[in-house]
Design a protein around this motif. Structure first.
Motif, mmCIF file in Angstrom:
data_model
loop_
_atom_site.group_PDB
_atom_site.id
_atom_site.type_symbol
_atom_site.label_atom_id
_atom_site.label_comp_id
_atom_site.label_asym_id
_atom_site.label_seq_id
_atom_site.Cartn_x
_atom_site.Cartn_y
_atom_site.Cartn_z
ATOM 1 N N ALA A 330 0.857 -1.017 0.023
ATOM 2 C CA ALA A 330 0.042 0.056 -0.043
ATOM 3 C C ALA A 330 0.969 1.444 0.286
ATOM 4 C CB ALA A 330 -0.993 0.020 1.279
ATOM 5 N N VAL A 331 1.736 1.349 0.648
ATOM 6 C CA VAL A 331 3.026 2.351 0.684
ATOM 7 C C VAL A 331 3.382 2.474 -0.836
ATOM 8 C CG1 VAL A 331 5.202 3.281 1.636
ATOM 9 C CG2 VAL A 331 3.444 2.102 3.190
ATOM 10 N N LEU A 332 3.877 1.551 -1.398
ATOM 11 C CA LEU A 332 4.321 1.712 -2.565
ATOM 12 C C LEU A 332 3.275 2.171 -3.805
ATOM 13 C CD1 LEU A 332 6.797 -1.614 -2.864
ATOM 14 C CD2 LEU A 332 7.438 0.624 -2.149
ATOM 15 N N GLU A 333 2.166 1.626 -3.641
ATOM 16 C CA GLU A 333 0.956 1.988 -4.447
ATOM 17 C C GLU A 333 0.816 3.694 -4.080
ATOM 18 O OE1 GLU A 333 -0.700 0.790 -6.806
ATOM 19 O OE2 GLU A 333 -0.198 -1.428 -6.518
ATOM 20 N N GLU A 334 0.920 4.028 -2.955
ATOM 21 C CA GLU A 334 0.601 5.430 -2.683
ATOM 22 C C GLU A 334 1.611 6.398 -3.224
ATOM 23 O OE1 GLU A 334 0.129 8.376 1.550
ATOM 24 O OE2 GLU A 334 0.559 6.025 1.588
ATOM 25 N N LEU A 335 3.005 5.786 -3.389
ATOM 26 C CA LEU A 335 4.115 6.549 -4.027
ATOM 27 C C LEU A 335 4.221 6.553 -5.406
ATOM 28 C CD1 LEU A 335 6.798 5.809 -1.074
ATOM 29 C CD2 LEU A 335 5.319 7.987 -1.436
ATOM 30 N N GLY A 336 3.250 5.921 -6.032
ATOM 31 C CA GLY A 336 3.107 5.316 -7.354
ATOM 32 C C GLY A 336 4.470 4.620 -7.804
ATOM 33 N N LEU A 337 4.885 3.594 -6.879
ATOM 34 C CA LEU A 337 5.919 2.776 -7.032
ATOM 35 C C LEU A 337 5.295 1.084 -6.928
ATOM 36 C CD1 LEU A 337 8.597 4.313 -4.579
ATOM 37 C CD2 LEU A 337 8.860 3.860 -7.271
ATOM 38 N N GLY A 338 4.108 1.124 -7.119
ATOM 39 C CA GLY A 338 3.249 -0.005 -6.853
ATOM 40 C C GLY A 338 3.590 -1.149 -8.308
#
Length: 345
Positions: A330-338
């Motif tokens: 979820a953190v990666l998705e939020e940062l656009g790194l998902g």
């Protein structure tokens, strides 16, 4: 002298160095070498503290540039808008809550209601202070080498955060030794250095952290990767299982650590967003994530046996691991790194 008092051992003398396990001899460095022998002189420190510049004319926050680039790192903004004073007040409040709570529990005898089988797990909590001491050294480097004041200030705060956790766990171990007959933390270092033990993955992770030479990588590695993927699961294990075994003090203590970790992640995400404003930074951040995620995964997996050792297990290792991976994803998705390949989500 009572029998209980006789079993309490006072710590004295200089701390002994902790041997590295996962780093080859040529990569093992002392802290002054990790900071590139860059400690300022007294006059430089005084002038730099007042003006932001050394007497050499160089900008104090520009000596150790990151491989990440940005036209102005001073554009970073702390999402919580803490100042140095307000954050110190926050830390003081956290420390006071823990201290007052533990002293109250000791005075009222609540610690004596703890399930005897849970006491072994608390030895691992005492050993975890060595992890916090290692992370503290990483943040000492980050705060010194960071490229702007607002980023450096957050690094200084993290030093205070980790220092509090080390001190709290030290003090808590002494309190437990007084309250629980036969319990002590004499084996804490042994558990920390145990090959194949529950903390072996965390130890490997923090040892590698001490080889970081890029302050921006340090932020990503400790706050963005380690936090959700294995650090908070460790704290969750002690908080929830502690409550299930009549331990009313440990959940209070580790919950304060969880709050500090959440704060760390909030500002680190803002830092990553700022870095991603420069598109050429994305491949390097992805490279760091790809390198450090498997190490954090290994630390998470190593915790598995702990879940089966407690008398009344209320958490399942597999379920908790899936929960941690989902939080990290979820953190990666939020940062656009998902969409990063090779990273478990």
């Amino acid at each position: 002298m009572t029998e209980k008092a006789a079993t309490t051992r006072r710590r004295s003398g200089r701390p002994k160095p902790i041997p590295f396990t996962y780093l080859p001899l040529e990569d093992q460095k002392e802290y002054y070498e990790l900071t590139l022998n860059g400690s300022p002189s007294e006059s430089e420190a005084m002038l730099g503290g007042l003006t932001g510049f050394y007497d050499t004319g160089g900008y104090i926050f520009g000596r150790y540039p990151s491989h990440l680039v940005h036209p102005n790192w001073r554009q970073f903004r702390d999402p919580d808008r803490y100042t140095f004073r307000s954050y110190n007040n926050y830390l003081a409040e956290q420390a006071a809550i823990v201290t007052h709570g533990t002293e109250t529990l000791l005075a009222t005898g609540y610690l004596e209601c703890m399930h005897p089988g849970w006491q072994k797990a608390l030895s691992y909590l005492a050993a975890f202070r060595f992890h916090e001491a290692g992370a503290l050294k990483l943040w000492q480097f980050v705060q010194y080498a960071a490229a702007s004041e607002p980023i450096s200030y957050c690094g200084v705060e993290e030093c205070g955060s980790r220092l509090i956790s080390v001190h709290t766990l030290n003090r808590y171990a002494l309190d437990l030794a007084q309250a629980l007959p036969g319990w002590n933390d004499d084996n804490a270092l042994e558990l920390w250095l145990e090959d194949g033990g529950a903390l072996a993955g965390a130890r490997e992770y923090v040892e590698h952290e001490l080889t970081i030479r890029d302050w921006a990588e340090g932020i990503v590695v400790d706050a963005v990767v380690a936090g959700p993927l294995y650090y908070e699961p460790i704290l969750r294990f002690f908080a929830i299982n502690g409550a299930a075994h009549g331990d009313v003090s440990t959940p209070t203590i580790v919950s304060s650590f969880t709050g500090l970790a959440e704060r760390r992640l909030r500002w680190a995400k803002e830092f990553v967003r700022l870095a991603l404003e420069v598109e050429e930074n994305r491949p390097l951040i992805e490279e760091w994530l790809g390198r450090w995620t498997p190490r954090a995964e290994a630390a998470l997996e190593a915790l598995g046996p702990l879940y089966e050792q407690v008398p009344n297990p209320v958490l399942k290792a597999g379920v908790e691991a899936d929960r941690a991976r989902a939080a990290y994803g979820a953190v990666l998705e939020e940062l656009g790194l998902g969409t990063l390949t090779g990273v478990t989500r």
